[in-house]
Motif scaffolding. Structure first.
Motif: not given
Length: 77
Positions: A27-36
């Motif tokens: 709703d009120y956020r955008v989450i970017y998930k980084l994996s390496v």
């Protein structure tokens, strides 16, 4: 934003082909998930988390107001 994160992280790691960024929206956020690659985790986090903090600062600044949503960057282990 996804491309920005990849552009920042790929030169830091030994296995740039293993860098993955996924995006999730709520709703009120955008989450970017980084994996390496697990061997590169220390390089992305850095001593005392300094590199991770710097990456997050750049991402948050570039995001500005992402259509009224707060932007987060999670580094997945």
């Amino acid at each position: 934003m996804k491309q920005l994160i990849e552009t920042i992280v790929k030169p830091l790691v030994d296995y740039p082909g293993d860098v993955r960024v996924t995006k999730g929206e709520q709703d009120y956020r955008v989450i970017y998930k980084l994996s390496v690659n697990p061997e590169d985790m220390g390089k992305v986090i850095g001593k005392k988390g300094r590199v991770a903090k710097a990456i997050r600062t750049i991402v948050y600044s570039a995001a500005g107001s992402h259509h009224g949503k707060k932007v987060y960057l999670d580094i997945m282990d």
